[in-house]
Design an enzyme around this catalytic site. Structure first.
Site, short mmCIF file in Angstrom:
data_model
loop_
_atom_site.label_atom_id
_atom_site.label_comp_id
_atom_site.label_asym_id
_atom_site.label_seq_id
_atom_site.Cartn_x
_atom_site.Cartn_y
_atom_site.Cartn_z
N HIS A 16 -0.86 -15.80 8.09
CA HIS A 16 0.34 -14.96 8.25
C HIS A 16 0.14 -13.82 9.23
O HIS A 16 0.65 -12.72 9.02
CB HIS A 16 0.80 -14.41 6.89
CG HIS A 16 1.04 -15.48 5.88
ND1 HIS A 16 2.18 -16.24 5.86
CD2 HIS A 16 0.27 -15.93 4.85
CE1 HIS A 16 2.11 -17.11 4.87
NE2 HIS A 16 0.96 -16.96 4.24
N PRO A 58 0.82 -1.21 0.00
CA PRO A 58 0.00 0.00 0.00
C PRO A 58 0.85 1.27 0.00
O PRO A 58 1.97 1.25 0.49
CB PRO A 58 -0.79 -0.12 1.30
CG PRO A 58 -0.09 -1.13 2.14
CD PRO A 58 0.87 -1.87 1.28
N GLU A 59 0.30 2.33 -0.58
CA GLU A 59 1.00 3.62 -0.63
C GLU A 59 0.35 4.58 0.39
O GLU A 59 -0.49 4.17 1.16
CB GLU A 59 0.92 4.19 -2.06
CG GLU A 59 1.50 3.21 -3.11
CD GLU A 59 1.44 3.74 -4.53
OE1 GLU A 59 1.44 4.97 -4.71
OE2 GLU A 59 1.41 2.92 -5.46
N ARG A 69 4.05 -11.65 2.65
CA ARG A 69 5.32 -11.63 1.91
C ARG A 69 6.48 -11.11 2.75
O ARG A 69 7.62 -11.15 2.32
CB ARG A 69 5.14 -10.80 0.62
CG ARG A 69 4.12 -11.48 -0.29
CD ARG A 69 3.88 -10.70 -1.55
NE ARG A 69 5.05 -10.65 -2.41
CZ ARG A 69 5.10 -9.98 -3.55
NH1 ARG A 69 4.03 -9.31 -3.96
NH2 ARG A 69 6.18 -9.98 -4.28
#
Ligand SMILES: [Zn+2]
Length: 277
Positions: free
Chosen positions: A99, A2-3, A119
């Protein structure tokens, strides 16, 4: 991803859930996601994860979000490529396929906050709140309020293409691939333009485009391409308003020309060859 707009949307949705809540416990399921100041023993994990503190502030700079407590501790959350920071009434199930690396219990009866990162490009950093400014000094000014002067000072002499430069978190913090392409389209600059060829007023135009695109995206709750959700699990709505990002080969929304795409700074870049010269 995300930005900045996605992280700001997470901050805004978490704020009412977290402010004033006491951190009554923290379960760190993957210890290596937490980095602590050098010399701090691992036995202080609870302290580093704000246990016993009352959350008084959620601060964002660029793509980083910090939780601060009344006793001047801070925990920075970096979402990286696939990170999730979410509130829920119940603690998430302890299933390795989800996760979930850290779960905070908020009291009294204030639910749970959890951090997941499939990730693992993201992570948690524990600091004193007094160290936050120096930690963030390595980043450029926050892109939501970037000025043309700041941009020109950081990038004006660079020979890099302006698209690549906008992704440089040391120059401005918070812009990634989506919003760099969208801002360049709004400013009508070719992504390949070398920074050093831009005139002073062009930097003002570019900074204004960056601020505008980011503010619009924040107002729309960010962009959900695949898995981004805000702090309460809602998808963003800005992806429907992308002018160029992800639209290679489709008509330019301004002039109808077919949008071009190419690789710049190892990132797929989309632009209108007619509007962005
Ligand atoms: Zn066009």
């Amino acid at each position: 991803m995300p930005e900045l707009p996605e992280v700001e949307s997470i901050r805004r949705t978490l704020e009412p859930r977290l402010l004033g809540a006491r951190v009554s416990g923290a379960s760190l399921r993957r210890p290596d996601v937490l980095s602590a100041p050098p010399g701090e023993p691992r036995t202080n994990r609870g302290r580093q994860l704000l246990v016993g503190g009352q959350i008084t502030l959620l601060r964002r700079h660029g793509k980083q979000l910090a939780l601060l407590t009344h006793d001047r501790r801070a925990c920075i959350v970096q979402l990286g490529m696939s990170g999730v920071l979410r509130w829920s009434p119940e603690a998430p199930a302890c299933d390795p396929s989800h996760h979930v690396h850290c779960v905070w219990t908020l009291g009294p009866g204030r639910g749970h906050l959890w951090f997941a990162d499939p990730r693992r490009f993201g992570g948690l950093t524990s600091l004193r709140d007094s160290s936050l400014p120096s930690h963030w000094a390595a980043l450029g000014p926050d892109a939501l309020s970037i000025s043309g002067t700041d941009l020109r000072r950081a990038l004006g002499r660079s020979r890099r293409p302006v698209k690549a430069a906008l992704l440089d978190q040391h120059a401005l913090a918070g812009v990634g691939n989506i919003y760099a392409d969208e801002a360049l389209f709004l400013a009508r600059f070719s992504p390949r333009t070398p920074c050093c060829s831009l005139a002073a007023d062009a930097w003002d135009t570019l900074a204004c485009a960056v601020r505008t695109v980011l503010a619009q995206a924040v107002a729309a709750g960010g962009s959900t391409l695949r898995d981004y959700r805000d702090g309460e699990g809602n998808a963003g709505r800005y992806q429907a308003r992308h002018s160029v990002y992800g639209r290679a080969g489709l008509p330019c929304p301004t002039c109808g020309s077919s949008l071009s795409s190419g690789l710049l700074a190892q990132r797929t870049t989309v632009w209108c060859p007619a509007c962005q010269r």
